[in-house]
Design a protein around this motif. Structure first.
Motif, mmCIF file in Angstrom:
data_model
loop_
_atom_site.group_PDB
_atom_site.id
_atom_site.type_symbol
_atom_site.label_atom_id
_atom_site.label_comp_id
_atom_site.label_asym_id
_atom_site.label_seq_id
_atom_site.Cartn_x
_atom_site.Cartn_y
_atom_site.Cartn_z
ATOM 1 N N LYS A 1 33.307 13.145 79.148
ATOM 2 C CA LYS A 1 33.427 14.580 78.928
ATOM 3 C C LYS A 1 34.887 14.926 78.694
ATOM 4 C CE LYS A 1 29.411 16.128 81.627
ATOM 5 N NZ LYS A 1 28.963 16.946 82.776
ATOM 6 N N VAL A 2 35.141 15.759 77.687
ATOM 7 C CA VAL A 2 36.494 16.219 77.396
ATOM 8 C C VAL A 2 36.454 17.702 77.078
ATOM 9 C CG1 VAL A 2 37.190 13.975 76.464
ATOM 10 C CG2 VAL A 2 36.346 15.743 74.910
ATOM 11 N N ASN A 3 37.607 18.335 77.176
ATOM 12 C CA ASN A 3 37.749 19.718 76.729
ATOM 13 C C ASN A 3 38.325 19.692 75.323
ATOM 14 O OD1 ASN A 3 37.647 19.949 79.734
ATOM 15 N ND2 ASN A 3 37.795 22.123 79.228
ATOM 16 N N LEU A 4 37.531 20.115 74.347
ATOM 17 C CA LEU A 4 37.971 20.074 72.960
ATOM 18 C C LEU A 4 39.144 21.017 72.740
ATOM 19 C CD1 LEU A 4 34.573 20.040 71.028
ATOM 20 C CD2 LEU A 4 36.062 18.104 71.559
ATOM 21 N N SER A 5 40.174 20.498 72.075
ATOM 22 C CA SER A 5 41.358 21.295 71.777
ATOM 23 C C SER A 5 42.115 20.591 70.673
ATOM 24 C CB SER A 5 42.246 21.412 73.027
ATOM 25 O OG SER A 5 42.780 20.137 73.366
ATOM 26 N N PRO A 6 43.055 21.287 70.018
ATOM 27 C CA PRO A 6 43.883 20.613 69.011
ATOM 28 C C PRO A 6 44.611 19.401 69.578
ATOM 29 C CG PRO A 6 44.138 22.986 68.853
ATOM 30 C CD PRO A 6 43.327 22.727 70.092
ATOM 31 N N ASN B 1 37.433 17.714 91.162
ATOM 32 C CA ASN B 1 38.256 16.510 91.187
ATOM 33 C C ASN B 1 39.419 16.721 90.227
ATOM 34 O OD1 ASN B 1 39.288 13.849 90.310
ATOM 35 N ND2 ASN B 1 37.695 13.051 91.647
ATOM 36 N N ILE B 2 40.623 16.853 90.774
ATOM 37 C CA ILE B 2 41.775 17.211 89.945
ATOM 38 C C ILE B 2 42.127 16.108 88.960
ATOM 39 C CG2 ILE B 2 43.553 16.356 91.540
ATOM 40 C CD1 ILE B 2 45.134 18.932 90.786
ATOM 41 N N ALA B 3 41.912 14.838 89.339
ATOM 42 C CA ALA B 3 42.223 13.732 88.424
ATOM 43 C C ALA B 3 41.298 13.768 87.210
ATOM 44 C CB ALA B 3 42.097 12.404 89.155
ATOM 45 N N THR B 4 40.003 14.012 87.463
ATOM 46 C CA THR B 4 39.044 14.100 86.370
ATOM 47 C C THR B 4 39.368 15.287 85.465
ATOM 48 O OG1 THR B 4 37.320 13.116 87.739
ATOM 49 C CG2 THR B 4 36.594 14.326 85.798
ATOM 50 N N ARG C 1 44.231 6.977 79.459
ATOM 51 C CA ARG C 1 43.967 8.406 79.286
ATOM 52 C C ARG C 1 42.694 8.858 79.981
ATOM 53 N NH1 ARG C 1 46.183 13.333 78.411
ATOM 54 N NH2 ARG C 1 44.633 14.022 79.891
ATOM 55 N N LEU C 2 41.620 8.071 79.862
ATOM 56 C CA LEU C 2 40.304 8.507 80.332
ATOM 57 C C LEU C 2 39.899 7.895 81.669
ATOM 58 C CD1 LEU C 2 38.376 8.329 76.927
ATOM 59 C CD2 LEU C 2 39.484 10.317 77.977
ATOM 60 N N VAL D 1 41.283 17.625 80.171
ATOM 61 C CA VAL D 1 42.019 18.714 79.520
ATOM 62 C C VAL D 1 43.298 18.144 78.921
ATOM 63 C CG1 VAL D 1 43.008 21.013 79.829
ATOM 64 C CG2 VAL D 1 41.078 20.298 81.243
ATOM 65 N N PHE D 2 43.260 17.795 77.658
ATOM 66 C CA PHE D 2 44.376 17.137 76.998
ATOM 67 C C PHE D 2 45.550 18.083 76.840
ATOM 68 C CE2 PHE D 2 41.129 14.163 76.297
ATOM 69 C CZ PHE D 2 41.710 12.968 75.881
ATOM 70 N N GLY D 3 46.730 17.630 77.349
ATOM 71 C CA GLY D 3 47.920 18.464 77.249
ATOM 72 C C GLY D 3 47.775 19.767 77.997
ATOM 73 N N MET D 4 46.815 19.846 78.897
ATOM 74 C CA MET D 4 46.513 21.051 79.673
ATOM 75 C C MET D 4 46.226 22.257 78.783
ATOM 76 S SD MET D 4 46.370 19.792 82.624
ATOM 77 C CE MET D 4 46.179 21.172 83.732
#
Length: 337
Positions: free
Chosen positions: A292-297, A238-241, A272-273, A246-249
């Protein structure tokens, strides 16, 4: 009456005249049509013009006859209404991935979808010279080639660039190829627009995972003969999810996380979510969100923007990592946390 060589085009010229010179507020007379045809080398009688207008109406054109001091005809509706064209123009202008030159070309084409009077309203919106636009004209054609590969179900190869500093003279910021120019090979599945940039969403067969790439950083895209991989993965994708997680890709480890926000932040959280995240009441002033999120700076930066109105509840190691990030920032300013 003698007919000139292009008389067979008569109806097409009349149709074009309605599109270019009429709208809800502007009409044309039969004499206007006769003069316009004469300018284009076609002689016509008044009676034949009435027949032609009736033919265009029967064809489906919304042409209205208006009676006042003079009888005029106007095209009331067309494929795109003026507010829709303004929306398209705004989208083109605000798109960072479209160059200024290409923006002006596209806007000019959009203007042709309106009457000459409404087109002037679109021209007044054209203010692109001071906007930050991509310097890579190739992106316009890169997206087309990627879509072709998706349609054909084929893998692609490309070189990938990154910005780097150069203090040795000349430009201070230069573009450098990743992997020393070695080509990437991947299976393209979708394109998405996030944070004013175009991204390719693809499957890496070697690493067996989904990856994304900035389209403006891609060069030398070639469609291979190899069939795409990753069908089973993208059947559930699901591209929207994915874009929300993925914050800021910027990629990172995917983690299920629980956050506590003050109630007045429900708007930014939903923006955002999404509305489908798991939300429960924490107390009269706060609520919990589990997602669920992808952890990143970039994710931590998003949290930091809310100050003390947000708290990482779980997992504990994420809370500690966030606290360490905040502390490292404070140390830059010789502050104790």
């Amino acid at each position: 009456m003698p007919k000139k060589s292009n008389h067979k085009q008569k109806l097409l010229y009349i149709q074009r005249m309605f599109y270019e010179k009429t709208d809800e507020n502007h009409g044309i007379t039969v004499n206007d049509i006769i003069d316009y045809l004469e300018q284009n080398g076609i002689e016509a009688e008044r009676k034949s013009i009435y027949t032609d207008i009736k033919t265009l109406q029967d064809f489906g054109m919304d042409i209205e006859k208006c009676k006042s001091k003079t009888v005029t005809y106007k095209l009331l509706s067309r494929e795109f209404e003026l507010p829709e064209l303004k929306l398209l123009v705004d989208a083109v202008q605000s798109s960072k991935f479209i160059t200024e030159k290409k923006s002006l070309e596209l806007i000019k084409k959009v203007e042709n979808l309106a009457s000459q009077y409404e087109g002037k309203q679109l021209q007044r919106q054209v203010v692109v010279s001071n906007r930050i636009k991509t310097m890579n004209e190739k992106i316009y054609y890169n997206t087309d080639k990627i879509y072709s590969a998706i349609d054909e179900g084929k893998q692609i190869t490309f070189s990938y660039n990154q910005w780097t500093l150069n203090f040795g003279g000349g430009e201070k910021v230069i573009k450098k190829k990743r992997r020393n120019g070695k080509l990437y090979k991947t299976s393209p599945w979708a394109l998405t627009w996030d944070d004013e940039n175009y991204y390719l969403i693809a499957y890496d067969e070697v690493d067996e995972k989904i990856k994304h790439y900035r389209v403006d950083k891609m060069e030398k895209i070639t469609i291979t003969k190899d069939k795409r991989a990753g069908q089973d993965v993208f059947r559930k994708f699901n591209i929207a999810t994915y874009s929300r997680r993925v914050f800021g890709m910027f990629g990172g480890e995917e983690v299920e996380i629980t956050l506590m926000f003050s109630n007045d932040l429900i708007g930014p959280v939903v923006d955002r979510l999404g509305k489908d995240v798991f939300i429960t009441k924490a107390n009269d002033d706060s609520f919990f969100v589990t997602t669920k999120v992808n952890l990143s700076p970039q994710f931590y930066g998003w949290l930091f923007g809310f100050g003390n109105s947000v708290k990482v509840v779980s997992p504990q190691w994420v809370a500690e990592e966030y606290a360490n990030n905040v502390a490292s920032v404070a140390r830059l300013y010789h502050c104790d946390v």
